[in-house]
Design a protein around this motif. Structure first.
Motif, PDB file in Angstrom:
ATOM      1  N   ASP A   1       0.809  -1.402  -0.200  1.00  0.00           N
ATOM      2  CA  ASP A   1       0.039  -0.022  -0.315  1.00  0.00           C
ATOM      3  C   ASP A   1       0.665   1.271  -0.038  1.00  0.00           C
ATOM      4  N   LEU A   2       2.113   1.248  -0.283  1.00  0.00           N
ATOM      5  CA  LEU A   2       3.004   2.336  -0.060  1.00  0.00           C
ATOM      6  C   LEU A   2       3.142   2.617  -1.634  1.00  0.00           C
ATOM      7  N   SER A   3       3.141   3.981  -1.713  1.00  0.00           N
ATOM      8  CA  SER A   3       3.724   4.394  -3.220  1.00  0.00           C
ATOM      9  C   SER A   3       5.224   4.311  -3.348  1.00  0.00           C
ATOM     10  N   LEU A   4       5.420   3.539  -4.437  1.00  0.00           N
ATOM     11  CA  LEU A   4       7.035   3.167  -4.442  1.00  0.00           C
ATOM     12  C   LEU A   4       7.228   4.050  -5.799  1.00  0.00           C
ATOM     13  N   THR A   5       8.168   4.574  -6.168  1.00  0.00           N
ATOM     14  CA  THR A   5       8.642   4.996  -7.256  1.00  0.00           C
ATOM     15  C   THR A   5      10.090   4.630  -7.776  1.00  0.00           C
ATOM     16  N   GLN A   6      10.319   4.412  -9.052  1.00  0.00           N
ATOM     17  CA  GLN A   6      11.680   3.900  -9.238  1.00  0.00           C
ATOM     18  C   GLN A   6      12.878   4.840  -9.166  1.00  0.00           C
ATOM     19  N   GLU A   7      13.645   4.558  -8.663  1.00  0.00           N
ATOM     20  CA  GLU A   7      14.981   5.255  -8.543  1.00  0.00           C
ATOM     21  C   GLU A   7      16.348   4.335  -8.921  1.00  0.00           C
ATOM     22  N   PRO A   8      17.484   4.786  -9.008  1.00  0.00           N
ATOM     23  CA  PRO A   8      18.629   3.869  -9.395  1.00  0.00           C
ATOM     24  C   PRO A   8      18.879   3.110  -7.891  1.00  0.00           C
ATOM     25  N   ALA A   9      19.232   1.889  -7.827  1.00  0.00           N
ATOM     26  CA  ALA A   9      19.494   1.281  -6.678  1.00  0.00           C
ATOM     27  C   ALA A   9      20.502   2.064  -5.971  1.00  0.00           C
ATOM     28  N   PHE A  10      20.451   2.189  -4.730  1.00  0.00           N
ATOM     29  CA  PHE A  10      21.438   3.066  -3.857  1.00  0.00           C
ATOM     30  C   PHE A  10      22.951   2.532  -3.875  1.00  0.00           C
ATOM     31  N   VAL A  11      23.202   1.101  -4.454  1.00  0.00           N
ATOM     32  CA  VAL A  11      24.443   0.562  -4.615  1.00  0.00           C
ATOM     33  C   VAL A  11      24.290   0.112  -6.008  1.00  0.00           C
ATOM     34  N   PRO A  12      25.262   0.288  -6.984  1.00  0.00           N
ATOM     35  CA  PRO A  12      24.884  -0.282  -8.095  1.00  0.00           C
ATOM     36  C   PRO A  12      25.281  -1.746  -8.284  1.00  0.00           C
ATOM     37  N   ALA A  13      24.373  -2.658  -9.002  1.00  0.00           N
ATOM     38  CA  ALA A  13      24.404  -4.031  -9.252  1.00  0.00           C
ATOM     39  C   ALA A  13      26.008  -4.388  -9.400  1.00  0.00           C
ATOM     40  N   GLN A  14      26.680  -4.005 -10.441  1.00  0.00           N
ATOM     41  CA  GLN A  14      27.970  -4.192 -10.507  1.00  0.00           C
ATOM     42  C   GLN A  14      28.976  -4.163  -9.364  1.00  0.00           C
ATOM     43  N   THR A  15      28.756  -3.221  -8.507  1.00  0.00           N
ATOM     44  CA  THR A  15      29.524  -2.878  -7.191  1.00  0.00           C
ATOM     45  C   THR A  15      29.511  -4.066  -6.275  1.00  0.00           C
ATOM     46  N   LEU A  16      28.275  -4.619  -6.217  1.00  0.00           N
ATOM     47  CA  LEU A  16      28.027  -5.977  -5.387  1.00  0.00           C
ATOM     48  C   LEU A  16      28.185  -7.245  -5.926  1.00  0.00           C
ATOM     49  N   GLY A  17      28.413  -7.136  -7.416  1.00  0.00           N
ATOM     50  CA  GLY A  17      28.719  -8.361  -8.212  1.00  0.00           C
ATOM     51  C   GLY A  17      27.425  -8.876  -8.503  1.00  0.00           C
ATOM     52  N   ALA A  18      26.237  -8.326  -8.474  1.00  0.00           N
ATOM     53  CA  ALA A  18      24.967  -8.667  -8.980  1.00  0.00           C
ATOM     54  C   ALA A  18      24.763  -8.587 -10.481  1.00  0.00           C
ATOM     55  N   GLN A  19      23.797  -9.165 -11.080  1.00  0.00           N
ATOM     56  CA  GLN A  19      23.655  -9.312 -12.472  1.00  0.00           C
ATOM     57  C   GLN A  19      22.680  -8.283 -12.817  1.00  0.00           C
ATOM     58  N   GLU A  20      21.753  -7.871 -11.730  1.00  0.00           N
ATOM     59  CA  GLU A  20      20.858  -6.659 -12.070  1.00  0.00           C
ATOM     60  C   GLU A  20      20.130  -6.141 -10.638  1.00  0.00           C
ATOM     61  N   ALA A  21      19.740  -5.149 -10.887  1.00  0.00           N
ATOM     62  CA  ALA A  21      19.238  -4.223  -9.569  1.00  0.00           C
ATOM     63  C   ALA A  21      17.820  -3.449  -9.971  1.00  0.00           C
ATOM     64  N   LEU A  22      17.113  -3.302  -8.905  1.00  0.00           N
ATOM     65  CA  LEU A  22      15.958  -2.274  -9.131  1.00  0.00           C
ATOM     66  C   LEU A  22      15.867  -1.701  -7.912  1.00  0.00           C
ATOM     67  N   GLY A  23      15.787  -0.418  -8.060  1.00  0.00           N
ATOM     68  CA  GLY A  23      15.804   0.581  -6.777  1.00  0.00           C
ATOM     69  C   GLY A  23      14.369   1.106  -6.712  1.00  0.00           C
ATOM     70  N   LEU A  24      13.749   1.411  -5.544  1.00  0.00           N
ATOM     71  CA  LEU A  24      12.477   1.928  -5.481  1.00  0.00           C
ATOM     72  C   LEU A  24      12.719   2.969  -4.192  1.00  0.00           C
TER      73      LEU A  24
END
Length: 122
Positions: free
Chosen positions: A20-43
């Motif tokens: 029920d929270l209004s979530l808008t997209q934003e860049p993930a606060f730490v980029p995916a590549q920095t963590l070794g992740a394949q992809e990231a989604l920020g809200l």
């Protein structure tokens, strides 16, 4: 909204969208590549100044190191944070608990509520 290519990440994003929270997209606060992740989604939720990130990894074994890295990159004081691991997806969220949102207990509750949504059917 940025196109999501990872099916696990897409399912997790849909689950969070049921909040029920209004979530808008934003860049993930730490980029995916920095963590070794394949992809990231920020809200982001403006009311509670809450930042949420979902990270898609190859496997769950990479999550512990990523959580430690995320903790080091979050503000060191005045925030409540939560992390969750569900299959290849890592959930991370934080919000101020210093009173800047007007209700630090409720802000903490909102972060925890999103974490429980994430821990469901991904």
């Amino acid at each position: 909204m940025t196109q999501i290519t990872n099916p696990h990440l897409e399912r997790s994003a849909r689950v969070l969208a049921t909040s029920d929270l209004s979530l808008t997209q934003e860049p993930a606060f730490v980029p995916a590549q920095t963590l070794g992740a394949q992809e990231a989604l920020g809200l982001y939720n403006e009311t509670w100044q809450m930042h949420v990130a979902l990270y898609a990894f190859e496997n769950q074994h990479q999550h512990q190191a990523a959580i430690q890295s995320l903790k080091q990159q979050l503000p060191s004081q005045g925030v409540y944070s939560s992390f969750g691991s569900n299959g290849p997806i890592l959930f991370a969220a934080y919000a101020p608990n210093d009173g800047s949102t007007g209700d630090p207990i409720r802000a903490k509750h909102q972060v925890a509520k999103l974490a429980t949504l994430f821990a469901g059917e991904e």
